[in-house]
Design an enzyme around this catalytic site. Structure first.
Site, PDB file in Angstrom:
ATOM      1  N   GLY A  25      53.515  26.876 -66.752  1.00  0.00           N
ATOM      2  CA  GLY A  25      54.526  27.805 -66.266  1.00  0.00           C
ATOM      3  C   GLY A  25      54.433  28.030 -64.774  1.00  0.00           C
ATOM      4  O   GLY A  25      55.426  27.964 -64.039  1.00  0.00           O
ATOM      5  N   GLU A  44      44.930  31.011 -58.394  1.00  0.00           N
ATOM      6  CA  GLU A  44      44.301  30.334 -59.521  1.00  0.00           C
ATOM      7  C   GLU A  44      42.842  30.767 -59.619  1.00  0.00           C
ATOM      8  O   GLU A  44      42.089  30.636 -58.656  1.00  0.00           O
ATOM      9  CB  GLU A  44      44.391  28.818 -59.357  1.00  0.00           C
ATOM     10  CG  GLU A  44      43.538  28.010 -60.334  1.00  0.00           C
ATOM     11  CD  GLU A  44      43.808  28.348 -61.800  1.00  0.00           C
ATOM     12  OE1 GLU A  44      42.835  28.656 -62.515  1.00  0.00           O
ATOM     13  OE2 GLU A  44      44.995  28.329 -62.200  1.00  0.00           O
ATOM     14  N   GLY A 106      45.867  24.311 -67.903  1.00  0.00           N
ATOM     15  CA  GLY A 106      45.572  23.583 -69.135  1.00  0.00           C
ATOM     16  C   GLY A 106      45.784  22.092 -69.042  1.00  0.00           C
ATOM     17  O   GLY A 106      45.248  21.340 -69.859  1.00  0.00           O
ATOM     18  N   ALA A 111      45.396  17.541 -74.193  1.00  0.00           N
ATOM     19  CA  ALA A 111      45.422  16.187 -74.744  1.00  0.00           C
ATOM     20  C   ALA A 111      46.655  15.408 -74.321  1.00  0.00           C
ATOM     21  O   ALA A 111      47.018  14.427 -74.965  1.00  0.00           O
ATOM     22  CB  ALA A 111      45.348  16.250 -76.277  1.00  0.00           C
ATOM     23  N   HIS A 484      45.982  26.773 -78.755  1.00  0.00           N
ATOM     24  CA  HIS A 484      47.346  27.048 -78.279  1.00  0.00           C
ATOM     25  C   HIS A 484      47.753  28.471 -78.614  1.00  0.00           C
ATOM     26  O   HIS A 484      48.703  28.679 -79.370  1.00  0.00           O
ATOM     27  CB  HIS A 484      48.322  26.054 -78.913  1.00  0.00           C
ATOM     28  CG  HIS A 484      47.975  24.619 -78.673  1.00  0.00           C
ATOM     29  ND1 HIS A 484      47.809  23.709 -79.700  1.00  0.00           N
ATOM     30  CD2 HIS A 484      47.727  23.944 -77.521  1.00  0.00           C
ATOM     31  CE1 HIS A 484      47.490  22.524 -79.194  1.00  0.00           C
ATOM     32  NE2 HIS A 484      47.440  22.648 -77.872  1.00  0.00           N
ATOM     33  N   GLY A 517      52.781  30.622 -71.667  1.00  0.00           N
ATOM     34  CA  GLY A 517      52.817  30.632 -73.121  1.00  0.00           C
ATOM     35  C   GLY A 517      52.992  32.007 -73.724  1.00  0.00           C
ATOM     36  O   GLY A 517      53.408  32.121 -74.881  1.00  0.00           O
TER      37      GLY A 517
END
Length: 583
Positions: A25, A44, A106, A111, A484, A517
């Protein structure tokens, strides 16, 4: 701009927009805002990594695990959320959350799997009546895919073959498919000029298919955010401040914008607090950290108008992390090696709302094997049955305590569902009087502590590879593991049913936004990174260019669908594959 919002670019602010967090985001926000002429600072909490500085294996603890108090500034966070109060109806009291840290969020540890969500996501009652979300998000999914370099993984690995056999045995072989991944495949090890951004991006190196994506790609093949959104944003003038933790957001005393208080990550005691004044603030620190910050601001009175729905509809993506492991002696004898490929290369659907994906770490990355234990179904007396299983078959399960060559002989199974279940995260005082986030019962069905279809799939997987089925060591205690965590600051029509509006502006506090998220309003049933990016793309597409009139209705007004606003200074040339377009 919204007439009630603080104006950006006045003499009373240091920067137009502060973005807290640099994940899917925050990175999207940083690029799209500088393209529209805003001055942007990205805060960050984690460190910045060059490719060669990422950990060679998960045993490089200081670079892999996140524990700033221990001087570990790695890319893998693990957060245990405990119960805020005793749970009713047998709902789980805890959840273990895996997430990322560092510049790129992330994307450093994920992955690189970029699916669009299952249909139930768009139809969730929380937000389905606001607009046609499938239609609104479609062009932004397309844009995010092109920015992240999504391609279908072309090879079949040993893990894929085993998983396809499982799908066929479960009668759903037709659902087996290769994974869309954000990886520059190219020719293995061959470096080429920027293939995505018309020369505006970095040179890239073809994937080695070594399986080390989740310890951080050291070879330049993974399309992490530092190679697309953040790379472009910095070249247009965005400033990234690593190792900087945002501790507070307050309306500025001048009445214009906000003050964001920061400290250096890991510093103790927390001296030398700094403040940065911004016209607007985008909170995108990840679902856990975003909620923790906003809850603290409401509890201390800094942001008193935050919706009472903050923390509600927190989702685990209805997830379980399981696996099957071949015994060491057998694996050595038979030359077993499941590390080849990228982190996730395929998936299948045991039923319309469940997906199963084979996951791998690279050779030598065996630390996460310490989270594996015997697989035990849910239900009454689960701990007793787990202990009984271990006692009856010590020769089978004691070897699981050794993680030697674990990544080579293990196929992890990531199980996700789009079911409507949730937790509520509350900010409360613990036994020692300190405030902390805790879980409470949420809306919908109980958050699952096990998924029957997943357990069946893993048992069949173990049969296929000649291994032992395993679950997470926390599961016998009804503590699910999720990579998640989502929700908690979801989209609604007003503060009585949501925390942000359909443009992801925070109710009650003009100029404050949530773009990570935490604003995902339903379980996806698939990996969420693409959805977080697509939602952020859509939200920022509605912002005006700096100093132009705001096309969005005032905060709190009824939703109106508007056309995206093209930026005055696009970073990507129009002829490039990732050029900005919404058709």
């Amino acid at each position: 701009m919204d007439p009630a919002a603080p104006a950006a670019g006045t003499d009373d602010v240091d920067v137009d927009v502060v973005v807290i967090g640099s994940g899917f985001g925050g990175s999207v926000a940083a690029l799209r805002l500088v393209e529209k002429g805003y001055s942007v600072v990205v805060l960050e909490a984690g460190r910045r990594f060059a490719d060669h500085e990422l950990p060679q294996t998960s045993w490089r603890i200081r670079r892999f695990l996140w524990a700033p108090a221990l001087r570990c500034f790695g890319i893998q966070r693990m957060t245990l959320l405990r119960a805020a109060r005793p749970h009713d109806h047998g709902r789980p009291a805890k959840v273990l959350v895996l997430s990322g840290a560092g510049v790129g969020g992330g994307s450093l540890v994920y992955a690189n799997t970029l699916y669009e969500p299952l249909p139930a996501f768009y139809a969730d009652a929380q937000w389905r009546d606001i607009t046609d979300w499938r239609a609104e998000l479609a062009p932004h999914y397309d844009q995010a895919k092109r920015m992240l370099g999504v391609t279908t993984y072309p090879e079949r690995t040993a893990a894929d073959r085993a998983m396809r056999a499982v799908a066929e045995r479960m009668g759903v072989g037709k659902t087996f498919a290769a994974t869309p991944v954000g990886v520059y495949l190219g020719r293995p090890g061959v470096r080429v000029d920027d293939p995505y951004f018309g020369g505006a991006g970095p040179a890239r190196t073809g994937c080695l298919h070594c399986g080390a994506c989740m310890t951080g790609c050291r070879h330049g093949a993974k399309n992490s955010l530092v190679k697309n959104y953040l790379w472009l944003a910095e070249r247009l003038g965005a400033e990234i401040r690593p190792l900087t933790t945002a501790t507070a957001i307050r309306p500025a005393p001048s009445g214009t914008g906000y003050e964001v208080e920061t400290v250096r990550t890991g510093a103790w005691p927390r001296r030398h607090r700094r403040r940065i004044r911004a016209g607007q603030v985008v909170v995108a620190a990840g679902a856990v950290q975003t909620q923790r910050l906003l809850h603290r601001m409401r509890a201390t009175g800094a942001l008193p108008q935050l919706s009472p729905r903050l923390g509600a509809l927190t989702r685990t993506n209805s997830e379980a992390i399981l696996g099957a492991t071949v015994p060491l002696r057998t694996a050595r004898r038979d030359g077993v090696d499941f590390t080849g490929g990228v982190a996730i290369t395929s998936s299948f659907h045991p039923d319309p709302e469940t997906s199963v994906e084979p996951v791998r770490y690279g050779s030598g990355a065996n630390l996460m094997g310490l989270l594996q234990s015997a697989l035990v179904d849910g239900g009454p007396h689960r701990i007793r049955r787990w202990l009984g299983t271990l006692a009856r078959r010590p020769g089978t399960y004691l070897p699981l305590l050794s993680v030697r060559e674990w990544s080579r002989r293990t196929v992890i199974a990531l199980v996700m569902q789009s079911r409507d279940n949730s937790l509520t995260l509350r900010y409360h005082r613990g036994r020692l009087g300190r405030r902390r986030l805790g879980t409470a019962a949420g809306h919908g069905a109980a958050n699952p502590t096990w998924i029957p279809a997943g357990n069946r799939a893993v048992r069949l997987l173990a049969e296929e590879i000649g291994g032992i089925p395993g679950g997470s060591v926390t599961e016998p205690f009804d503590v699910p593991v999720t990579a998640h965590l989502l929700g908690g600051a979801v989209i609604g029509t007003g503060p009585d049913d949501g925390v942000v509006d359909a443009y992801q502006r925070v109710f009650g506090h003009p100029g404050l936004h949530v773009l990570d998220g935490a604003a995902v309003s339903a379980n996806l049933g698939v990996n969420p990174s693409l959805t977080i990016a697509a939602q952020a793309e859509r939200a920022i597409s509605c912002w005006p260019n700096r100093a132009d009139p705001d096309p969005r209705p005032p905060l709190g007004a009824a939703y109106t669908r508007i056309d995206p606003v093209p930026p005055h200074h696009p970073a990507v040339p129009p002829h490039a594959p990732a050029a900005l377009r919404w058709v």
